[in-house]
Design a protein around this motif. Structure first.
Motif, PDB file in Angstrom:
ATOM      1  N   ASP A  79       3.459  10.949  -6.662  1.00 32.18           N
ATOM      2  CA  ASP A  79       4.753  11.319  -7.245  1.00 32.18           C
ATOM      3  C   ASP A  79       4.589  12.238  -8.451  1.00 32.18           C
ATOM      4  N   GLN A  80       3.842  11.822  -9.437  1.00 32.37           N
ATOM      5  CA  GLN A  80       3.664  12.626 -10.650  1.00 32.37           C
ATOM      6  C   GLN A  80       2.977  13.959 -10.363  1.00 32.37           C
ATOM      7  N   PRO A  81       1.875  13.990  -9.591  1.00 34.24           N
ATOM      8  CA  PRO A  81       1.225  15.287  -9.331  1.00 34.24           C
ATOM      9  C   PRO A  81       2.114  16.291  -8.590  1.00 34.24           C
ATOM     10  N   ILE A  82       2.908  15.820  -7.609  1.00 32.96           N
ATOM     11  CA  ILE A  82       3.794  16.747  -6.892  1.00 32.96           C
ATOM     12  C   ILE A  82       4.818  17.343  -7.847  1.00 32.96           C
ATOM     13  N   ALA A  83       5.418  16.482  -8.661  1.00 33.90           N
ATOM     14  CA  ALA A  83       6.402  16.964  -9.632  1.00 33.90           C
ATOM     15  C   ALA A  83       5.765  17.937 -10.618  1.00 33.90           C
ATOM     16  N   ALA A  84       4.541  17.623 -11.047  1.00 33.58           N
ATOM     17  CA  ALA A  84       3.839  18.494 -11.993  1.00 33.58           C
ATOM     18  C   ALA A  84       3.533  19.847 -11.363  1.00 33.58           C
ATOM     19  N   LEU A  85       3.130  19.843 -10.107  1.00 34.04           N
ATOM     20  CA  LEU A  85       2.840  21.102  -9.416  1.00 34.04           C
ATOM     21  C   LEU A  85       4.080  21.992  -9.368  1.00 34.04           C
ATOM     22  N   LEU A  86       5.218  21.405  -9.006  1.00 40.08           N
ATOM     23  CA  LEU A  86       6.455  22.191  -8.947  1.00 40.08           C
ATOM     24  C   LEU A  86       6.835  22.727 -10.320  1.00 40.08           C
ATOM     25  N   ALA A  87       6.717  21.862 -11.348  1.00 43.43           N
ATOM     26  CA  ALA A  87       7.079  22.287 -12.698  1.00 43.43           C
ATOM     27  C   ALA A  87       6.121  23.355 -13.225  1.00 43.43           C
ATOM     28  N   ASP A  88       4.832  23.181 -12.950  1.00 42.71           N
ATOM     29  CA  ASP A  88       3.824  24.108 -13.459  1.00 42.71           C
ATOM     30  C   ASP A  88       3.950  25.479 -12.797  1.00 42.71           C
ATOM     31  N   LEU A  89       4.141  25.485 -11.483  1.00 48.89           N
ATOM     32  CA  LEU A  89       4.355  26.760 -10.797  1.00 48.89           C
ATOM     33  C   LEU A  89       5.591  27.462 -11.338  1.00 48.89           C
ATOM     34  N   ASP A  90       6.634  26.678 -11.595  1.00 45.68           N
ATOM     35  CA  ASP A  90       7.892  27.234 -12.078  1.00 45.68           C
ATOM     36  C   ASP A  90       7.722  27.845 -13.464  1.00 45.68           C
ATOM     37  N   GLN A  91       7.057  27.118 -14.370  1.00 48.81           N
ATOM     38  CA  GLN A  91       6.936  27.612 -15.743  1.00 48.81           C
ATOM     39  C   GLN A  91       6.015  28.833 -15.841  1.00 48.81           C
ATOM     40  N   ARG A  92       5.183  29.048 -14.836  1.00 51.31           N
ATOM     41  CA  ARG A  92       4.287  30.203 -14.829  1.00 51.31           C
ATOM     42  C   ARG A  92       4.853  31.374 -14.011  1.00 51.31           C
TER      43      ARG A  92
ATOM     44  N   GLY B 234       0.796  -1.228   0.000  1.00 48.45           N
ATOM     45  CA  GLY B 234       0.000   0.000   0.000  1.00 48.45           C
ATOM     46  C   GLY B 234       0.822   1.269   0.000  1.00 48.45           C
ATOM     47  N   PHE B 235       1.901   1.276   0.763  1.00 49.27           N
ATOM     48  CA  PHE B 235       2.758   2.463   0.812  1.00 49.27           C
ATOM     49  C   PHE B 235       3.338   2.768  -0.561  1.00 49.27           C
ATOM     50  N   ALA B 236       3.817   1.739  -1.244  1.00 49.98           N
ATOM     51  CA  ALA B 236       4.384   1.938  -2.586  1.00 49.98           C
ATOM     52  C   ALA B 236       3.330   2.468  -3.549  1.00 49.98           C
ATOM     53  N   LYS B 237       2.100   1.989  -3.405  1.00 48.00           N
ATOM     54  CA  LYS B 237       1.021   2.467  -4.271  1.00 48.00           C
ATOM     55  C   LYS B 237       0.686   3.928  -3.987  1.00 48.00           C
ATOM     56  N   LYS B 238       0.701   4.310  -2.699  1.00 48.62           N
ATOM     57  CA  LYS B 238       0.456   5.701  -2.363  1.00 48.62           C
ATOM     58  C   LYS B 238       1.517   6.616  -2.976  1.00 48.62           C
TER      59      LYS B 238
ATOM     60  N   LYS C   1       3.162   6.145  -5.692  1.00 48.17           N
ATOM     61  CA  LYS C   1       2.904   6.257  -7.131  1.00 48.17           C
ATOM     62  C   LYS C   1       1.771   7.241  -7.405  1.00 48.17           C
ATOM     63  N   GLU C   2       0.783   7.292  -6.506  1.00 48.79           N
ATOM     64  CA  GLU C   2      -0.345   8.207  -6.690  1.00 48.79           C
ATOM     65  C   GLU C   2       0.074   9.669  -6.611  1.00 48.79           C
TER      66      GLU C   2
END
Length: 486
Positions: free
Chosen positions: A358-371, A349-353, A355-356
């Protein structure tokens, strides 16, 4: 809308309704009461002075996005790489790690548990990140890690309250309420403090985003991913906006008459909240509608319209930040990794969490940065405590699945943007990741540092209540960790 603007509106509305007779009636014991109150006025005046000129100095951050992983994620499987712990896997825990320690469930002598996943170094900073966070790992040079966060609470409810209100008991204002009370919001049509949930409701529920003893207008407003973004924000069938306006005008008249009779300041707050809600009917649905986003942005987050998900909430957080919301709180449940069942097992379960999120956190950082928003948006990630380097047992017996117990002595937070020092790690734990080896950080120290980044000196922002100048950082000394500030 600035905080002072809100308060000035309430004060003006109250003064406009006052007569001399009503003013004197409120003095409880007449002029004698006025004199007595004047003798205690120093404390109240001190409180007012302490927050009337915010920010105290130029801020590095204008807003905060706080990502809380409910349950306490294991630092040993994510950011705190301990190769020495792997050598002790399966051995009895050293007695010095057990003597005088309190555990939620471990009894007797547990076995040590090595890292369950591989680690690699990333970026110019060379930060260690496990295989569970491959997307986040690509942003370590934006991040500032604090490896030695500490709490004196080892149960979820009190520990979560401490992280978000500075106190382990219910009834205190949350950090988001403090910040919006101090700084207001940049958008008068939206609340200054928004809350987003995924994976379940936190143990203490709304107490984590409460206004406490601050005026109720500063409590967090929960936003939903399905249905109305905020409960009851849509008008019922056959009720037009004009009809709603007439209803609010009539209700406002009744509330003002009530205030004339009882002089309850919360009545004026209620009028202001109704007016805010009326404005929100136009503003919130637009900001909360992620279908307005290009498909590549939705794909970057892994967001899907209509879902209740951490990915959707991360995208909403960026939209709220862009719209001028001051404090955005995300809670994601399911991180209590005891190993009592598959969904709480470290290797399931921890590994699945991970995965849930990982991508959104990275996207948030990248999106805030590019804007261009990351520069003045402080992103915080963490839980209420960490996990033990010992394998959890129940009743002193080895469990079939792999889990770790609560560990309050040393756990990991990271910050990004908003003036946090990028590509930097503060504090180091011992060889097993159990105790700080250097630079321990109390929760109140973190709060003081976060407020400092927002231009607030924590000792100077207080609210007079029950005979004390109450503060987010509490009564014990709190230090700003200047080493983590860029």
């Amino acid at each position: 809308m600035k905080r002072l603007t809100i308060e000035q509106e309430l004060v003006r509305a109250r003064i406009e309704q006052d007569t001399r007779r009503q003013f004197l009636q409120r003095c409880t014991t007449g002029l004698g009461g006025m004199w007595l109150a004047s003798q205690a006025g120093g404390a109240a005046a001190s409180s007012a002075e302490s927050h009337s000129a915010l920010p105290h100095f130029p801020a590095k951050a204008k807003r905060v996005i706080f990502l809380h992983m409910i349950g306490g994620p294991s630092q040993l499987e994510l950011f705190d790489y301990k190769p020495e712990l792997a050598k002790y896997d399966g051995r009895d825990a050293p007695q010095e790690y057990l003597d005088g320690q309190r555990f939620a469930f471990i009894q007797g002598t547990p076995q040590m548990l090595g890292p369950q996943f591989s680690f690699k170094q990333y970026g110019e900073s060379g930060a260690w990140v496990s295989e569970l966070f491959p997307h986040v790992a690509g942003h370590v040079d934006k991040m500032c890690f604090i490896k030695t966060m500490q709490t004196d609470q080892f149960n979820h409810g009190p520990a979560q309250l401490l992280v978000h209100t500075g106190n382990a008991r219910i009834g205190y204002p949350s950090e988001g309420a403090w910040v919006t009370w101090g700084l207001g919001t940049e958008n008068e049509d939206l609340p200054g403090f928004m809350v987003l949930l995924s994976g379940g409701v936190p143990r203490n529920g709304k107490a984590l985003w409460s206004n406490g003893y601050l005026p109720s207008v500063y409590q967090g407003v929960q936003c939903r991913s399905q249905g109305d973004p905020i409960l009851n924000i849509s008008n019922p069938a056959n009720v037009t906006r004009d009809i709603r306006r007439q209803m609010l005008d009539a209700l406002g008249d009744l509330n003002r008459k009530s205030h004339e009779q009882f002089h309850d300041p919360e009545t004026l707050t209620r009028i202001a909240q109704y007016e805010m809600s009326f404005r929100m009917q136009m503003a919130v649905p637009d900001v909360a509608d992620i279908s307005n986003e290009p498909q590549q942005i939705l794909d970057m987050y892994g967001a899907k319209k209509g879902e209740v998900s951490f990915a959707n909430n991360c995208l909403l957080a960026r939209r709220f930040a862009e719209a001028g919301v001051r404090f955005i709180q995300l809670y994601d449940g399911g991180w209590d990794s005891h190993g009592t069942e598959a969904k709480t097992a470290i290797n399931d379960g921890f590994a699945k969490k991970c995965k849930e999120v990982d991508q959104p956190i990275a996207a948030l950082l990248a999106d805030l940065d590019q804007r261009g928003l990351l520069e003045d948006t402080l992103v915080v990630w963490g839980g209420e405590f960490g996990r033990t380097p010992m394998r959890e047992n129940r009743g002193g017996n080895k469990m079939a699945l792999i889990g770790r117990d609560h560990a309050p002595a040393a756990f990991t937070f990271f910050m990004a943007g908003g003036g946090a020092k990028p590509g930097f790690t503060y504090g180091e734990t011992d060889e097993f990741g159990y105790l700080p080896a250097s630079n321990p950080v109390q929760v109140r120290d973190f709060h003081a540092t976060m407020l400092h980044l927002l231009g607030i000196e924590s000792d100077r922002m207080s609210y007079y209540f029950q005979g004390l100048n109450q503060k987010l950082t509490g009564v014990k000394p709190a230090r700003v960790i200047h080493d983590v500030i860029a």
